[in-house]
Design an enzyme around this catalytic site. Structure first.
Site, PDB file in Angstrom:
ATOM      1  N   HIS C  72      50.234   7.028  20.655  1.00  0.00           N
ATOM      2  CA  HIS C  72      51.549   6.833  20.034  1.00  0.00           C
ATOM      3  C   HIS C  72      52.411   5.837  20.773  1.00  0.00           C
ATOM      4  O   HIS C  72      52.429   5.774  22.000  1.00  0.00           O
ATOM      5  CB  HIS C  72      52.265   8.172  19.802  1.00  0.00           C
ATOM      6  CG  HIS C  72      52.706   8.932  21.030  1.00  0.00           C
ATOM      7  ND1 HIS C  72      53.961   8.790  21.565  1.00  0.00           N
ATOM      8  CD2 HIS C  72      52.075   9.874  21.762  1.00  0.00           C
ATOM      9  CE1 HIS C  72      54.074   9.611  22.603  1.00  0.00           C
ATOM     10  NE2 HIS C  72      52.957  10.284  22.742  1.00  0.00           N
ATOM     11  N   GLU C 206      55.346  10.236  17.065  1.00  0.00           N
ATOM     12  CA  GLU C 206      54.599  11.415  17.542  1.00  0.00           C
ATOM     13  C   GLU C 206      55.571  12.429  18.115  1.00  0.00           C
ATOM     14  O   GLU C 206      55.426  13.631  17.923  1.00  0.00           O
ATOM     15  CB  GLU C 206      53.583  10.975  18.607  1.00  0.00           C
ATOM     16  CG  GLU C 206      52.658  12.083  19.098  1.00  0.00           C
ATOM     17  CD  GLU C 206      53.217  12.897  20.270  1.00  0.00           C
ATOM     18  OE1 GLU C 206      54.296  12.541  20.782  1.00  0.00           O
ATOM     19  OE2 GLU C 206      52.572  13.874  20.656  1.00  0.00           O
ATOM     20  N   ASP C 229      46.460  10.316  25.263  1.00  0.00           N
ATOM     21  CA  ASP C 229      47.870  10.613  25.556  1.00  0.00           C
ATOM     22  C   ASP C 229      48.056  10.846  27.049  1.00  0.00           C
ATOM     23  O   ASP C 229      47.144  10.601  27.851  1.00  0.00           O
ATOM     24  CB  ASP C 229      48.315  11.840  24.748  1.00  0.00           C
ATOM     25  CG  ASP C 229      49.785  11.793  24.342  1.00  0.00           C
ATOM     26  OD1 ASP C 229      50.601  11.184  25.070  1.00  0.00           O
ATOM     27  OD2 ASP C 229      50.119  12.356  23.284  1.00  0.00           O
ATOM     28  N   HIS C 321      58.847  13.262  29.841  1.00  0.00           N
ATOM     29  CA  HIS C 321      60.079  13.466  29.079  1.00  0.00           C
ATOM     30  C   HIS C 321      61.315  13.466  29.980  1.00  0.00           C
ATOM     31  O   HIS C 321      62.262  14.227  29.773  1.00  0.00           O
ATOM     32  CB  HIS C 321      60.030  14.763  28.256  1.00  0.00           C
ATOM     33  CG  HIS C 321      59.096  14.663  27.085  1.00  0.00           C
ATOM     34  ND1 HIS C 321      59.231  15.408  25.944  1.00  0.00           N
ATOM     35  CD2 HIS C 321      58.003  13.903  26.880  1.00  0.00           C
ATOM     36  CE1 HIS C 321      58.269  15.111  25.090  1.00  0.00           C
ATOM     37  NE2 HIS C 321      57.508  14.202  25.640  1.00  0.00           N
TER      38      HIS C 321
END
Lengths: 333, 362, 353
Positions: C72, C206, C229, C321
């Site tokens: 992604h 994604e 990923d 994140h």
């Protein structure tokens, strides 16, 4: 050294009433120093040597006061209400033994609590000296007292009340006796009232106006189950203080101490103490300022009646202080 | 002026944590050398820079001391464990601001790292739902445990690694604007004075260890024993979520502190200069017994020193990105310079507290 | 270690990719960069309705297998929702970002990459009890220069201003999730074995629920699917040496992570068995990702149509994140090595029942 330490810790010297300890130390050092002053705050100040070319004026300070209690009220039944001198924790006070300056002994009790896991604050505790009434109570308002525990010799380690800071005082006494020569003018201060705000050190430093200030005190350890992340342990050597909550040691002094310890193969640890400070903080900002640092004796259970130190740490502290003082040193900013 | 802005950009990307200010001091020594007559460094590492005035005659020349602190808050390694570093703060930090903050660990060599935080499942239950206290945070340098242990030890200083950013041509966001924004204002003042004539001696002091107890100010104040002192620190600019009478807009001039622990007559004299020259300012009311700045140390030094306090409005104090408006820094420097130039040998009479209470003459 | 796969050129591509901004719905810049990188190495490229870039490298040998690999392009980002004229912006996350990671972080906003910083609460005017409370998006603001705020509007994207650096044995950057997957897919497209009819899909969105992968898989209907990923490695120091970390997801230094069970998918045991066999044969370290939550584009692929066998292979990464993530070069090297050997050994057997 163990005998010296035992004599010092068992002496009674609560904050504000350090006389006995001061007199004791005076007899131990008076033949080894050039001048002795006792000032208005009761500090014992001893000078050894005069500043020579290339020498510095160095003040070393160990505090001779210990945390204690002072009677605030005697009630009708002869129970003694009290408040703390210095940082006394309720959970170490309850059921402790107290000895007042006048010799009276007692036990600390507390008002009833709801559960076995609670402890009252100090103002809901009292000292029971076995008196039947106010009139027959041998303690009066304003009487000073200390916590009393026997000295336990565990071999390499010893336990007693008042390791904070008689251990530091012992280091200084032994240093005075062992030090043969020094290029520096040395001021050994056995300070009073450290536990209530470094007061003895403050006035002593003003009088002496040293170039360098070094405190000898105890510090906490990180070697107990689930203890704080502090990298100091019993038996790993005297701790060279980098920072505590009241002072950042002069980097030049930390470097001097570490280099000297390495050069003479003396074990040491580096100390960052998150809560607590020493006489050195007062010396550092005296007048136009001084370079300052501290050599700490690692100690478990500080500010309880059962403080534990390692004899090797104390012996090594003496070695380190002697080596620091014996040799000339130059500090550039 | 451009020089002060550039100086600010330079020193706000340097370390210089309380107790370890040398790198910043060396930059200031170089910058101020051509602007002053003599410099020395105090026992606590403060930089004293003296520019002599023109007042001559039998009376001892009057001296004004400017104080701005060059130390910044930072962190210190407490333990090296499993290839990570535990730390404590030097000066006041809100631990909530630290996760994912880039830092530099000053070990045997400077080492880059980031502050990291454990996720909730790795925290004791009593901390769930609450912000993570500093003792649970750690620094990740990406080095292997062996390599790290060879380079870093307890007591090593850690500084924040973020670079200054200009948010627009008037506004700078950086770490250590508290109090290096004030140091830049002092620089601005010295740059102006270089072209002017003034009767009084000026000693500009970049103090150390303000953030850990005003240590440099205590000792520098004692050593200089000036007739007057002006402390320059940072004030509170409006920020989201905060309300209070002491919050001001950025860009509308410095704050002049007014309160019982400072000297009211001195305040009035400075205000006169600001009004005469139409330099905008805010009157910052300080009713309390302390200001939380170097002035608390200086006012009671020796026999007492009349002190004024200038504050440059700052947003997000003690965070990795504090914000100030360049105009406020420059106006502060200008007001300082103009006030200094206005001082004549009789100025101290304006601060007299009135005739002696007793009938005896001195 | 000799780095055969993560060469300076490959590292350079990752650096450029992580420094390019592309949040969910705003992937264009990343897509353009990837297009330039791959256009001379493949047979066809097209961009679908949602923004996915579907790249086809045809097989040159028979029998061949139709394989779709997804990586992604979108990173977690933020969006301006409100603007206050004093120079403050209110934002919300696009994808999952904990508000407690944001204080005092520098960002760029909008097409012109206008600089800003996330607010922090001045400690002197914050009470001790407030300091114990967690931060949330209602309280956070982004400070922007007063003179620049007129160029910013609600709807503008906000990205972290994080550089690409080496930190010890790691690479540190923003958006390693999933630019490392994109870099790995680029490598595969350039080096695909002849018997693979390879559809490399650079997916969009994604982070908002595997949206791009869903429609891309529908268009391709491959025989076999993969997702490349990054996955969290949660390995903080523990306060007490008596404690153990039993919930780490994956660990850095143990090689690529092979998914077993995650929130969106139970992975196929034949595929997992093949991967383990290949890895052991070639002495490539690998680990099984702890069963638990999370998911990748693979979960979207495997539920498409009447079902497709699909597998995730991820690089273990710290601090996903957040403004800055960390990934070991060794783990990345082993991941590419595994991908190389695995794809050579893929055969139609794997999809037979």
């Amino acid at each position: 050294m163990k005998e010296l330490l035992q004599t010092l810790v068992q002496a009674i010297g609560p904050t504000g009433h350090e006389n006995t300890v001061r007199e004791l130390i005076k007899t131990l050092i008076e033949d080894h120093v050039d001048e002795i002053i006792v000032d208005a705050l009761g500090n014992l100040i001893a000078r050894k040597g005069k500043k020579q070319a290339g020498g510095l004026r160095i003040m070393l300070s160990a505090h001779i006061d210990e945390i204690g209690v002072i009677a605030t009220h005697i009630d009708e039944k002869g129970f003694v209400r009290f408040t703390s001198l210095g940082g006394v924790r309720p959970y170490t006070a309850y059921a402790g033994h107290v000895r007042f300056i006048n010799g009276t002994q007692g036990v600390i009790g507390m008002e009833p609590v709801d559960s076995a896991t609670t402890v009252q604050p100090l103002n809901r505790m009292f000292i029971d000296v076995g008196a039947e009434s106010k009139d027959t109570c041998p303690v009066s308002v304003g009487d000073f007292g200390v916590f009393e525990r026997p000295f336990i010799d565990l071999g390499k380690r010893v336990v007693s009340k008042a390791m904070d800071d008689r251990a530091g005082a012992a280091v200084l006494v032994d240093t005075i006796r062992q030090l043969k020569q020094s290029p520096h003018e040395l001021w050994f201060v056995f300070s009073t009232q450290e536990e209530v705000g470094l007061r003895g050190a403050r006035t002593s430093a003003y009088r002496i106006e040293p170039d360098v200030g070094i405190a000898l005190d105890v510090t906490l350890t990180g070697d107990l189950p689930k203890a704080d992340t502090m990298d100091v342990a019993l038996g790993k050597g005297p701790a060279i203080k980098v920072k505590d909550s009241g002072m950042i040691s002069s980097p030049a002094i930390v470097g001097w101490m570490c280099d000297t310890a390495s050069e003479f193969d003396i074990p040491y640890q580096l100390e960052v103490l998150v809560g607590g400070t020493t006489d050195a903080a007062a010396i550092q900002i005296n007048k136009a300022g001084a370079l300052a640092g501290c050599i700490s004796i690692p100690c478990r259970y500080v500010h309880s009646p059962s403080e534990m130190v390692d004899m090797d740490d104390i012996e090594n502290a003496v070695k380190l202080v002697v080596k620091l003082l014996e040799n000339p040193v130059e500090f550039t900013n | 002026m451009e020089e002060s802005r550039q100086l600010l950009m330079t020193i706000t990307s340097m370390a210089g944590v309380s107790g370890y200010e040398k790198p910043v001091r060396e930059v200031l020594e170089e910058k101020w050398q051509p602007l002053v007559d003599e410099m020395h460094v105090s026992n606590l590492g403060s930089l004293h820079a003296l520019k002599r005035g023109t007042q001559n005659g039998e009376n001892k020349r009057k001296r004004i001391m400017l104080a701005a602190h060059m130390d910044a808050i930072g962190l210190m390694v407490t333990k090296v464990v499993d290839g990570y570093l535990r730390f404590t703060s030097v000066g006041g930090f809100d631990a909530r601001l630290l996760p994912y903050q880039p830092v530099i660990v000053h070990g045997k060599e400077p080492i880059k790292g980031i502050v990291a935080t454990p996720v909730e499942r790795h925290l004791p239950e009593k901390l769930h739902g609450k912000s993570v206290p500093m003792e649970y945070l750690y620094i990740d340098t990406g080095l292997s445990p062996e390599k790290l242990a060879g380079l870093v030890k307890p007591g090593d200083i850690v500084s924040l690694a973020n670079e200054p950013i200009e948010l627009d041509e008037d506004t700078i966001a950086a770490h250590t604007l508290d109090d290096r924004g004030a140091v830049a204002a002092v620089n601005e003042c010295l740059q102006i004075l270089a072209q002017r004539v003034h009767a009084w001696d000026v000693v500009a002091v970049a103090t150390t260890q303000e953030e850990v107890g005003l240590k440099g100010a205590f000792t520098s104040g004692f050593a200089e024993n000036p007739d007057l002192a002006i402390v320059i620190d940072m004030g509170f600019a409006k920020e989201p979520g905060a309300s209070g009478y002491y919050l001001v807009e950025m860009g509308e001039g410095p704050c002049l502190a007014y309160g019982p622990v400072l000297n009211y007559q001195l305040y009035a004299e400075i205000e006169k200069v600001a009004k005469r020259l139409e330099i905008p300012y805010h009157k910052e009311i300080n009713p309390g017994g302390r200001t939380g700045t170097d002035s608390d140390a200086i006012t009671l030094t020796r026999e007492g020193i009349p002190t004024a306090l200038f504050s440059i409005p700052l947003r997000y104090m003690h965070s990795p990105y504090e914000i100030i408006h360049y105009d406020d820094m420059e106006r502060t420097g200008r007001l300082l310079a103009e006030f200094i130039c206005s001082l004549d040998i009789d100025f101290m009479e304006k601060l007299s507290q009135g005739p002696a209470a007793s009938s005896e003459e001195k | 270690m000799n780095y055969r796969y993560t060469t300076p050129e490959v590292i350079g591509l990752l650096e450029t990719l992580t420094l390019t901004n592309g949040g969910s719905g705003d992937e264009k810049a990343v897509r353009d960069l990837l297009y330039q990188e791959i256009k001379d190495h493949v047979d066809s490229i097209r961009v679908d309705q949602l923004g996915n870039m579907i790249v086809h490298k045809a097989a040159t040998a028979t029998p061949s297998m139709k394989v779709m690999v997804a990586a992604h392009m979108d990173e977690v980002s933020l969006m301006v929702v409100d603007k206050k004229d004093e120079g403050f912006l209110e934002v919300r996350p696009v994808g999952g970002i904990d508000a407690n990671a944001l204080s005092a972080k520098p960002v760029v906003i909008g097409k012109d990459s206008i600089p800003g910083v996330f607010s922090a609460r001045t400690i002197h005017i914050t009470s001790a009890s407030e300091r114990k409370s967690l931060l949330d998006y209602e309280k956070l603001r982004v400070s922007v220069g007063k003179k620049k705020i007129e160029k910013i509007n609600p709807g503008d994207y906000v990205y972290f201003m994080t550089p690409f650096e080496r930190l010890g044995d790691f690479f540190a950057a923003k958006a390693i999730d999933d630019r490392v997957g994109c870099a790995n897919l680029i490598w595969l497209l350039k080096n695909a074995p002849g018997h693979i009819d390879l559809y490399g899909v650079f997916t969009v969105q994604e982070e908002l629920g595997l949206r791009g992968a869903k429609v891309a898989a529908y268009q391709i209907m491959p025989d076999l699917g993969f997702a490349f990923d990054a996955t969290p490695a949660i390995e903080p120091p523990l306060m007490d040496s008596n404690e153990h970390n039993y919930a780490y997801n994956t660990q850095t230094g143990r090689g690529p992570a092979i998914y077993t069970v995650d929130r969106g998918q139970v992975h196929n045991e034949k595929v997992i068995f093949l991967i383990r066999k290949v890895a052991e044969k070639h002495d490539i370290p690998y680990q099984l990702r702890q069963p638990g939550g999370g998911g990748t584009d693979s979960s979207a692929i495997h539920m498409t149509g009447s079902g497709i066998i699909s597998q995730s292979i991820s690089v273990p990464t710290r601090y996903l994140h957040s403004p800055i993530s960390m990934m070991r070069q060794d783990d990345w090297e082993h991941t590419l090595h595994l991908i190389d050997t695995l794809f050579s050994e893929l055969s139609p057997e794997i999809i037979k029942e």
